[in-house]
Write a protein that holds these residues in place. Structure first.
Motif, PDB file in Angstrom:
ATOM      1  N   GLN A   9       0.642  -1.241   0.077  1.00 18.08           N
ATOM      2  CA  GLN A   9       0.382  -0.120   0.068  1.00 18.08           C
ATOM      3  C   GLN A   9       0.855   1.212   0.064  1.00 18.08           C
ATOM      4  O   GLN A   9       0.387   2.415  -0.375  1.00 18.08           O
ATOM      5  CB  GLN A   9      -1.081   0.088   1.061  1.00 18.08           C
ATOM      6  N   LEU A  10       2.118   1.292   0.153  1.00 17.03           N
ATOM      7  CA  LEU A  10       3.040   2.231   0.298  1.00 17.03           C
ATOM      8  C   LEU A  10       3.126   2.812  -1.118  1.00 17.03           C
ATOM      9  O   LEU A  10       3.373   2.174  -1.888  1.00 17.03           O
ATOM     10  CB  LEU A  10       4.408   2.035   0.969  1.00 17.03           C
ATOM     11  N   ASN A  11       3.313   4.413  -1.096  1.00 14.10           N
ATOM     12  CA  ASN A  11       3.537   4.942  -2.417  1.00 14.10           C
ATOM     13  C   ASN A  11       5.079   4.681  -2.579  1.00 14.10           C
ATOM     14  O   ASN A  11       5.907   4.271  -1.725  1.00 14.10           O
ATOM     15  CB  ASN A  11       3.073   6.233  -2.697  1.00 14.10           C
ATOM     16  N   LEU A  12       5.629   5.304  -3.721  1.00 19.35           N
ATOM     17  CA  LEU A  12       7.109   5.274  -4.118  1.00 19.35           C
ATOM     18  C   LEU A  12       7.897   5.697  -2.996  1.00 19.35           C
ATOM     19  O   LEU A  12       8.791   5.374  -2.562  1.00 19.35           O
ATOM     20  CB  LEU A  12       7.432   5.907  -5.510  1.00 19.35           C
ATOM     21  N   LYS A  13       7.486   7.203  -2.568  1.00 17.53           N
ATOM     22  CA  LYS A  13       8.256   8.002  -1.579  1.00 17.53           C
ATOM     23  C   LYS A  13       8.478   7.119  -0.294  1.00 17.53           C
ATOM     24  O   LYS A  13       9.331   6.846   0.429  1.00 17.53           O
ATOM     25  CB  LYS A  13       7.771   9.215  -1.389  1.00 17.53           C
ATOM     26  N   GLN A  14       7.119   6.455  -0.059  1.00 22.00           N
ATOM     27  CA  GLN A  14       7.028   5.740   1.280  1.00 22.00           C
ATOM     28  C   GLN A  14       8.023   4.548   1.340  1.00 22.00           C
ATOM     29  O   GLN A  14       8.695   4.255   2.129  1.00 22.00           O
ATOM     30  CB  GLN A  14       5.825   5.470   1.696  1.00 22.00           C
ATOM     31  N   THR A  15       7.868   3.661  -0.028  1.00 19.76           N
ATOM     32  CA  THR A  15       8.750   2.708  -0.102  1.00 19.76           C
ATOM     33  C   THR A  15      10.086   3.004  -0.079  1.00 19.76           C
ATOM     34  O   THR A  15      10.997   2.169   0.630  1.00 19.76           O
ATOM     35  CB  THR A  15       8.415   1.848  -1.303  1.00 19.76           C
ATOM     36  N   PHE A  16      10.512   4.088  -0.669  1.00 21.20           N
ATOM     37  CA  PHE A  16      12.020   4.471  -0.669  1.00 21.20           C
ATOM     38  C   PHE A  16      12.498   4.888   1.093  1.00 21.20           C
ATOM     39  O   PHE A  16      13.513   4.432   1.128  1.00 21.20           O
ATOM     40  CB  PHE A  16      12.140   5.787  -1.521  1.00 21.20           C
ATOM     41  N   ILE A  17      11.656   5.308   1.664  1.00 19.15           N
ATOM     42  CA  ILE A  17      12.093   5.638   3.020  1.00 19.15           C
ATOM     43  C   ILE A  17      12.049   4.586   3.771  1.00 19.15           C
ATOM     44  O   ILE A  17      13.123   4.239   4.509  1.00 19.15           O
ATOM     45  CB  ILE A  17      10.949   6.637   3.752  1.00 19.15           C
ATOM     46  N   LEU A  18      11.265   3.447   3.654  1.00 18.47           N
ATOM     47  CA  LEU A  18      11.485   2.190   4.168  1.00 18.47           C
ATOM     48  C   LEU A  18      12.409   1.503   4.011  1.00 18.47           C
ATOM     49  O   LEU A  18      13.303   1.030   4.904  1.00 18.47           O
ATOM     50  CB  LEU A  18      10.086   1.377   4.165  1.00 18.47           C
ATOM     51  N   GLY A  19      12.983   1.341   2.401  1.00 17.11           N
ATOM     52  CA  GLY A  19      14.078   0.718   2.266  1.00 17.11           C
ATOM     53  C   GLY A  19      15.414   1.266   2.523  1.00 17.11           C
ATOM     54  O   GLY A  19      16.157   0.596   2.987  1.00 17.11           O
TER      55      GLY A  19
END
Length: 163
Positions: A9-19
């Motif tokens: 459900q994460l958007n690209l920016k959120q996925t980047f932050i988590l990664g």
């Protein structure tokens, strides 16, 4: 809370932050995942779907999650303060990436802190469930953010179990 469903459900920016968070600490990915999975399994077994609301069972889940993240990351980090800091970092990030309104977010952050505090007190993982169940009996209902700091050692919740 299906872990992979939440990640999807994460958007690209959120996925980047988590990664990026795990990129610099790859050894903490699996302990954090195991703690998260174990927390959800325990809460599903004890409470069914009730822990997905903002009630006492949700308070239990947040405290247990932080305790288990700290406990499972401790062998990698070798210091309790570092394990507690990691649990705070990852659960604060969770609150940032899946934002709630102010009252539920503040409640979650408070209950997260309670779990980290219990880890610092050297309660064993075998006793944590029993301890949190006892704490649920004394959990405090709140309906304003300003009330939450009045209960530093207690779980707090904003909905009754009937909701």
């Amino acid at each position: 809370m299906a872990i992979w469903a939440k990640i999807k459900q994460l958007n690209l920016k959120q996925t980047f932050i988590l990664g990026k968070t795990f990129l610099f600490r790859p050894g903490l990915l699996f302990p954090t995942y195991r703690a998260t999975r174990q927390t959800v399994q325990i809460c599903n077994r004890l409470f069914g779907k009730a822990h997905h609301k903002n009630n006492k069972t949700n308070a239990f889940r947040h405290a247990l999650w932080n305790f288990l993240i700290a406990e499972k990351s401790f062998p990698q980090l070798n210091e309790k303060t570092k394990a507690i800091a990691w649990a705070k970092e990852i659960t604060d990030l969770h609150e940032k990436l899946s934002p709630n309104p102010e009252l539920p977010r503040t409640m979650d952050l408070h209950n997260n802190e309670v779990g980290r505090s219990l880890f610092q007190q050297e309660i064993t993982s075998k006793k944590i469930i029993e301890k949190l169940q006892e704490m649920m009996k004394e959990a405090q209902f709140v309906n304003q953010v300003a009330e939450i700091p009045n209960y530093p050692e207690r779980l707090v919740y904003i909905e009754s179990l009937k909701n």
